[in-house]
Scaffold this active site. Structure first.
Site, PDB file in Angstrom:
ATOM      1  N   GLU A 213      15.779  -4.396  41.837  1.00  0.00           N
ATOM      2  CA  GLU A 213      14.528  -4.781  41.173  1.00  0.00           C
ATOM      3  C   GLU A 213      14.514  -4.467  39.690  1.00  0.00           C
ATOM      4  OE1 GLU A 213      11.121  -3.756  44.260  1.00  0.00           O
ATOM      5  OE2 GLU A 213      12.775  -2.315  44.400  1.00  0.00           O
TER       6      GLU A 213
ATOM      7  N   HIS B 200      -3.081 -10.334  43.012  1.00  0.00           N
ATOM      8  CA  HIS B 200      -3.385 -10.150  44.428  1.00  0.00           C
ATOM      9  C   HIS B 200      -4.052 -11.381  45.040  1.00  0.00           C
ATOM     10  CE1 HIS B 200      -3.386  -5.494  43.925  1.00  0.00           C
ATOM     11  NE2 HIS B 200      -2.194  -6.022  43.867  1.00  0.00           N
TER      12      HIS B 200
ATOM     13  N   ASP C  75       9.652  -7.951  40.700  1.00  0.00           N
ATOM     14  CA  ASP C  75       9.868  -6.830  39.792  1.00  0.00           C
ATOM     15  C   ASP C  75      11.035  -7.075  38.849  1.00  0.00           C
ATOM     16  OD1 ASP C  75       7.910  -4.787  40.105  1.00  0.00           O
ATOM     17  OD2 ASP C  75       8.682  -4.373  42.100  1.00  0.00           O
TER      18      ASP C  75
ATOM     19  N   CYS D 175      14.076 -11.437  48.513  1.00  0.00           N
ATOM     20  CA  CYS D 175      12.804 -11.354  49.256  1.00  0.00           C
ATOM     21  C   CYS D 175      11.589 -11.451  48.339  1.00  0.00           C
ATOM     22  CB  CYS D 175      12.742 -10.062  50.070  1.00  0.00           C
ATOM     23  SG  CYS D 175      12.813  -8.559  49.079  1.00  0.00           S
TER      24      CYS D 175
END
Length: 776
Positions: A645, A421, A669, A713
């Site tokens: 993913e 994060h 992912d 993306c």
């Protein structure tokens, strides 16, 4: 309304306790509170004359309650009663209630206009919730509760259950009616308890997702239940305000930096600390100081205030605090007790199965060190000198969110991994950053430099060479920004759409040259909410994003939760392997209503502006069919796609893409599932490399077999060189973080895609060889 006096040996402790209690009720309903604590701001002790003056200051016809800490505080308060007017003294009562818990209970109860005796009774019960939670005593026996004449049932959706603030609001509301109200937790069987008692409500320990039965009797029973139901629909006033803006990305956006090192060690040096006679008082003062710092950071953060709410909650967590207090009583110094307890807490987080919970170990260590700095007088890193390179063991999101992006030179992270994060937040703000520098020795103040493009980190580098590189890349960026609105047409004549990833309206506002949005992260867009947004609220936010992008297409990803992405208003059951459990579309097959509301909002906004919708974590053709059925009839122009993913989706893409308009590859992912490496686990994060040839082979398979438009993306699309490789493999659209959009477009315009050695890349030995081929 009664007045309250707080008598304590420590001025800092009393002030902090009053500040905590004051947060529980609205300002216009707080009782008058006076503090008589310390001989001055820094000297411990009590003064009978100061206590008498405080009593006089808050005197009320309804009476005055005096709460005390220990020893001479009691003697000073008793002596003070001899100094005040006898008429006032008759209205004063001293209480043996616990100072902090009793004060909170007293302030909440007094705010309802309760009598002095009622306030004292509630203050005296202040320890009940804590004692019952820890199993130290049986719950206080209540007076016989009146049988309920009317009953309603509520679902508790607050993220942290009926913790202090929502419980205080409930108690205040209950006590404003002429009714006897009880609460029962139907999931645990605890209760009924008096809903007008803060300690009794806290004793329930009602958690998110629990069902509460609320019973009422008396003249205003119906009105009380209606008001409680309304309060519950507002999450007991516990909603965070909706974020209208995001902190602008104000960093340079470069991948190279040079400057003096500010080295943050793995912990705070405690060797110079000398224990004193009042370690508990020192800890309380440090907690008060840390709380003030965190509240300031929360209130001045335009987009990441939630991080600091979490840190404040950790700071006041009663379970570790009780353990720390016991350790201090047994002879430990405050820093040793605090560090040991929070080290153990961080280790417990790191041992959890849930990836999101493991990430919280960073938050625990951040809070641990903040308090240790306050105890030892060490400096904080909240303000890093301009141009410095911050060298950190790991990068937590709070640090990344609060650094001055326009001033800091860059961040070098010892731990590997590119999808934590903190790393994501720093890159979204345009801060130069490199990860995985390892244990290289870095003296504080030494000049260091890094080039994330080549993966190099140097101590005492060739400054002239690095500054030339920085100047060149700044010039490249300035030119890229100036030309950002031009299409990304390659030298061999292909035009590649370059879009922006959006998690807030401000992300769309700051997107220079984006051809639209290739990813609207709805779980981030509404992640500050504690209740689900309405259809109208979602339409309004989507409309604002479309307007910021001048009506260019926006691709809205439906709720993508699970793994390391919780959604506060949709609690999930604990799973042993959450990344392999109910994520994305899987969640909504059992609970579809929230998705249906979102799809309705998407259909409505699609009438006004070009919109694409895509469903995350799709694995089977049955899931695609179900999603299309849930979407139902769609307006003209609304395109539909899925995220790719998982390897299974990539390998059967021809089947899954039938009837769709596009597919979008989420490389983060796809990489972790292909390499079996948890992207949040620093021990294996280096394996989760998006340029691993196995990942690229799956992307190549999707491009060649999907039969529809293919987008990317994931983070790979934000790296210009990787983006060029993706385009050479045949990807039609790239969606990057805002600061990288101009650079991706610029490099594409300078490239002949036919010259990119895709065959060699796909057969490369590893990601390192892929990088060499791409750079060549």
């Amino acid at each position: 309304m009664i007045g309250i006096v707080v008598v304590s040996h420590s001025h800092a402790l009393a002030t902090a306790a009053v500040g905590l209690a004051a947060e529980m009720v609205a300002e216009d309903k707080r009782p008058a509170i006076a503090v008589a604590a310390g001989l001055d701001d820094k000297t411990f002790g009590t003064d009978a004359m100061a206590v008498s003056e405080a009593i006089t200051a808050v005197d009320s016809p309804d009476g005055v309650l005096v709460l005390l800490d220990l020893g001479s505080a009691v003697l000073s308060a008793e002596l003070a009663l001899e100094f005040v007017d006898p008429d006032i003294a008759e209205r004063v009562k001293l209480s043996s209630a616990p100072l902090v818990e009793g004060l909170v209970a007293a302030v909440v109860t007094a705010s309802t206009g309760a009598s002095l005796d009622a306030v004292i009774a509630e203050a005296n019960r202040g320890l009940v919730a804590k004692q019952d939670h820890l199993g130290e005593t049986s719950p206080v026996q209540q007076a016989e509760l009146a049988a309920a004449d009317q009953v309603i049932e509520l679902a508790l959706s607050n993220e942290h259950g009926l913790h202090a603030r929502p419980a205080a609001r409930l108690v205040a509301l209950v006590n404003s009616f002429d009714a006897a109200v009880t609460l029962t937790d139907l999931d645990t069987g605890r209760g009924p308890v008096d809903a007008g008692s803060l300690s009794m409500v806290a004793t329930l320990n009602a958690q998110q997702g629990h069902r509460l039965q609320v019973g009422a009797s008396g003249p205003q029973a119906a009105e009380a239940l209606a008001a409680i139901n309304d309060l519950a629909t507002q999450n007991f006033g516990d909603d965070a305000p909706a974020a209208e803006t995001s902190q602008p990305a104000s960093g340079s956006g470069l991948d190279v930096a040079i400057g003096p090192a500010v080295v943050v060690e793995a912990g705070v040096d405690l060797s110079g600390y000398t224990p004193g006679d009042d370690e508990r008082g020192r800890l309380d003062a440090a907690l008060s100081s840390a709380s003030v710092e965190l509240e300031h950071l929360r209130d001045t953060s335009t987009d990441h205030g939630g991080f600091f709410d979490a840190h404040l909650a950790l700071l006041t967590d009663r379970t570790p605090l009780d353990a720390i207090h016991r350790a201090i009583s047994a002879g430990s110094s405050a820093p040793d007790a605090w560090k040991q307890t929070y080290d153990e807490l961080a280790a417990r987080f790191e041992g959890l199965d849930d990836a999101y919970q493991r990430e919280r170990a960073q938050d625990v260590r951040s809070v641990r060190d903040r308090v240790l700095r306050a105890l030892t007088g060490s400096t904080s890193n909240d303000e890093t000198p301009a141009g410095s390179i911050l060298v950190v063991p790991e990068l937590d999101a709070a640090t990344a969110a609060t650094l001055d992006a326009a001033q800091i030179g860059g961040i070098a992270v010892r731990a590997a991994g590119t999808t934590g994060h903190g790393v994501i937040v720093a890159r979204s703000r345009g801060i130069p950053l490199i990860t995985g520098i390892g244990d290289v020795a870095v003296p504080t103040g030494a000049t260091v430099a890094f080039d994330a493009r080549t993966g190099s980190f140097e101590v005492s580098p060739d400054e002239a060479a690095f500054r030339t590189t920085i100047a060149d890349r700044l010039a490249q960026r300035e030119q890229a920004v100036a030309e950002a609105d031009q299409p990304a047409m390659t030298l061999d004549g292909r035009t590649v759409e370059v879009l922006v990833n959006v998690g807030s309206v401000q992300d769309a506002v700051d997107a220079h040259g984006a051809d639209g949005s290739g990813l609207v992260r709805t779980e981030v867009l509404f992640g500050d909410r504690r209740t689900a947004p309405t259809v109208a609220e979602q339409v309004e936010r989507f409309r604002a994003i479309a307007a910021a992008l001048d009506g260019k297409p926006i691709t809205i990803r439906t709720w993508d939760i699970g793994g390391d992405k919780p959604l506060p208003f949709l609690p999930q059951d604990r799973e042993a392997n959450p990344f392999l459990g109910e994520r994305g579309i899987r969640v909504f097959r059992r609970r579809p209503q929230l998705l249906r509301d979102q799809l309705e909002a998407i259909r409505q906004i699609a009438v006004e502006t070009p919109v694409h919708v895509m469903f995350p974590m799709v694995t089977t053709a049955d899931e695609v069919a179900w999603a299309l059925d849930e979407l139902g009839p769609r307006p003209d122009g609304l395109e539909v796609g899925i995220m790719v993913e998982v390897p299974a989706a990539a390998l059967r893409i021809e089947t899954l893409a039938a009837g769709l308009d596009f597919v979008s590859i989420g490389t983060n992912d796809l990489t972790q599932y292909t390499t079996a490496a948890d992207r949040t686990n620093s021990a294996v994060a280096p394996l989760a490399d998006g340029l691993d040839p196995a990942v690229l082979q799956l992307i190549d398979h999707v491009v060649r077999n999907a039969g529809v438009r293919v987008a990317v993306c994931g983070d790979l699309a934000s790296d210009p060189q990787s983006a060029v490789l993706l385009a050479a493999l045949g990807v039609h659209e790239l969606s990057a973080v805002g600061p990288q959009v101009p650079l991706v477009k610029a490099l594409l315009r300078q490239t002949d895609l036919t010259q990119v050695p895709t065959a060699e890349v796909l057969s490369a030995r590893d990601a390192a060889e892929v990088r060499q081929l791409v750079r060549r």
